[in-house]
Structures are given as structure tokens and as C-alpha cells.
Design a protein around this motif. Sequence first.
Motif, PDB file in Angstrom:
ATOM      1  N   ALA A  94     -56.585 -17.486 -22.735  1.00 52.44           N
ATOM      2  CA  ALA A  94     -56.001 -17.133 -24.517  1.00 52.44           C
ATOM      3  C   ALA A  94     -56.276 -17.846 -25.452  1.00 52.44           C
ATOM      4  N   ALA A  95     -56.484 -19.231 -25.168  1.00 53.44           N
ATOM      5  CA  ALA A  95     -57.369 -20.529 -26.488  1.00 53.44           C
ATOM      6  C   ALA A  95     -58.322 -19.421 -26.511  1.00 53.44           C
ATOM      7  N   GLY A 118     -55.299  -7.605 -28.571  1.00 50.10           N
ATOM      8  CA  GLY A 118     -54.522  -6.806 -26.983  1.00 50.10           C
ATOM      9  C   GLY A 118     -55.357  -7.370 -25.493  1.00 50.10           C
ATOM     10  N   ASP A 119     -56.170  -8.348 -26.083  1.00 49.35           N
ATOM     11  CA  ASP A 119     -56.795  -9.458 -24.468  1.00 49.35           C
ATOM     12  C   ASP A 119     -56.050 -10.607 -24.786  1.00 49.35           C
ATOM     13  N   LEU A 120     -55.464 -10.849 -25.669  1.00 55.32           N
ATOM     14  CA  LEU A 120     -54.615 -11.740 -25.913  1.00 55.32           C
ATOM     15  C   LEU A 120     -53.196 -11.718 -25.372  1.00 55.32           C
ATOM     16  N   LEU A 121     -52.935 -10.621 -25.647  1.00 54.67           N
ATOM     17  CA  LEU A 121     -51.938  -9.703 -24.546  1.00 54.67           C
ATOM     18  C   LEU A 121     -51.748  -9.823 -23.072  1.00 54.67           C
ATOM     19  N   ILE A 125     -51.711 -13.462 -21.943  1.00 49.02           N
ATOM     20  CA  ILE A 125     -50.585 -14.401 -21.943  1.00 49.02           C
ATOM     21  C   ILE A 125     -49.322 -13.532 -20.289  1.00 49.02           C
ATOM     22  N   ALA A 126     -49.923 -11.839 -20.132  1.00 50.09           N
ATOM     23  CA  ALA A 126     -49.339 -11.357 -19.045  1.00 50.09           C
ATOM     24  C   ALA A 126     -49.648 -12.454 -17.713  1.00 50.09           C
ATOM     25  N   ALA A 127     -51.472 -12.758 -17.541  1.00 45.70           N
ATOM     26  CA  ALA A 127     -51.677 -13.572 -16.843  1.00 45.70           C
ATOM     27  C   ALA A 127     -51.179 -15.193 -16.789  1.00 45.70           C
TER      28      ALA A 127
END
Length: 309
Positions: free
Chosen positions: A146-147, A174-177, A180-182
Motif C-alpha cells: 500500500a505504501a 485501484g491497486d491501492l484497493l 487494502i484487501a490484502a
Amino acid sequence: MPTDRAAPSSEHLHAHLDGDANHTHVIEGRSQAALAMALGLTLLFAVIEAFTGFMSNSLALISDAGHMVTDAAALGLALLAQAIAKRPPSSRHSFGFVRAEALAAFVNSLAMLALVGWITWEAAQRLLHPQAVQGGVVLVVAAIGAAINLLVAWILSRDNQSINTRAALVNVMGDLLGSIAAIASGAIIYFTGWLRVDPILSIFVALLILRSTSGILRESYHFLMEGVPHDIDYLAIGADLKDVDGVLDVHDLHVWAMSPGHPALIGHLEIASLEQWPTVLAAVRAMLREEHGIDHVTLQPEAAGGKPL
């Protein structure tokens, strides 16, 4: 009879004279530094995340890595295709290589669809038969991911003049989402031990990949198949052409994109006499340019009934 006239070169044949369309078949002016830096960071961490995902047995982490690979592959292929697209037109490729980027995006999208299928299948198996996952490792690695996404987003936001970097910025969010899911998957497993959250959130990330990939697939397919650009009304063009003074009928009308943002038009116009053609052509060119934003126009005059003049 001998002559000193030189054979025409491909550059001469391709040159635009005064009054011709002024667009270029070569993609120019695209900033690549931000894209290259974003590609390096995204691809590097995608590899790390995929390796860690397999080691920790986390499908959510592997899915997030796949989501990052989606953008990394798209960025890499776009950079490669842009380099190819800068090659000038030649005697064998008179339109140049502007379709290389769309072709690369199409192939990449097909590969990502296969990845989505694998993630979904594996998630279904794990829902039926949960597998042990190292939640703590997943939590830490996903947080780093995420960072990295935030860093890449900051890099891309500094070059908001490029269409490519703006599109890449949307994908990074979208990658950030996915990250966050992971993170959620790792935290839930670490604190509660509920293993089914891993495949459930993996399916969520797979849907994110599917959403972004399907859009790219549709756009690249439409461009490669020489579809009418989405911002152009084909029927309205035909109606406007028939409304020009001196035009009796319109047929064999085709509109497509020579390169992104540069539409082209060819067609046949029926007119009463050849003497009218210069006036009709000038009026048609002005109308197409002002009303529809088309300046690459090739038209053939015909007599009533479709016979060439």
C-alpha cells in the motif's frame, strides 16, 4: 525514353501538402520518465509480493501481486509500444506504427483474463477446503505494498499533463484497493484465524483486475478493428454531409481513428457536375473540421447514380 526524374521516396509519398490534414501518424510528446519510474517500483514489488504470497500461502497476496502486474505489464508494454510507434512511416508501413500500443494492450488484457480465471478457480477450491495462511506476513507485506502504491501515485501525480500518466494514476488507486484487501485478509487471519477470508478477498481483487482489464480490452479491440471513435456520431456525419449544398447523396462512408485522437474519413459524394466539386469539397472539409473535428478527409466525387465523374 530516359528521364532524370528520381523515384519517389516513402517520405515524399507520405508528406502532407498545404490543405492536407496536419496530424502525425507518430505518437509524440509523451512524458515517459514518470511512467518508467512507476513501472520499476510496481514491477519490483509485484515480484516480491508474489514470492511472499506463495511462501505464506496467501491467495489474497498473490491476487494483489497479480493486480500490480496488470498495471506493470500495461505500463511496460505501453512504453515499448510508444518506442515502436515513434518509428516513422515506411514503404511497407505507410501508416507508421501507432497501432502497436493498442496491440500490446490487447495481448496483455488476454493474459490478465487468464490470471483472473486462475484466481477465481483457486479461490473456489480454498473456500471448500481452507488452507493455512501466515496472516502476520501477509499483513506486513500488504502494508508495504500500500505504501508503494501511494509513492507511485505521488510520482505520477507530478506529471498530470500526460494522458498516459493520468490513466496510470487511476489504475494505481485501484491497486491501492487491492492492497487494502490484502491487509484486511492478513489482519483477520492473524487476529481471528478465519481462513476463508483469504479466498473471499482474492475474488474481490480478481473482480478489480477484471474491471480494469475488460475496459482496456474493449478499447484496444475497438481501435484495432478500426471502429468509429466513441466521441464521433457516424449517422450525424452522414446527415450533415447530405445537407451540404451540391451534395446529392453519400455512400461508402467510413470513419475510424488513424491514431488516438486523430479521426479520419473516406467516402463517396454524388454531385451534379464536376465543376461543382472544388466548391463542394471546400464546404465539406470546413463542415467536418468545425462540426466533427475531422481534418483527415479523402472523398471521391461521383455523378448521380454512383458513376465516377
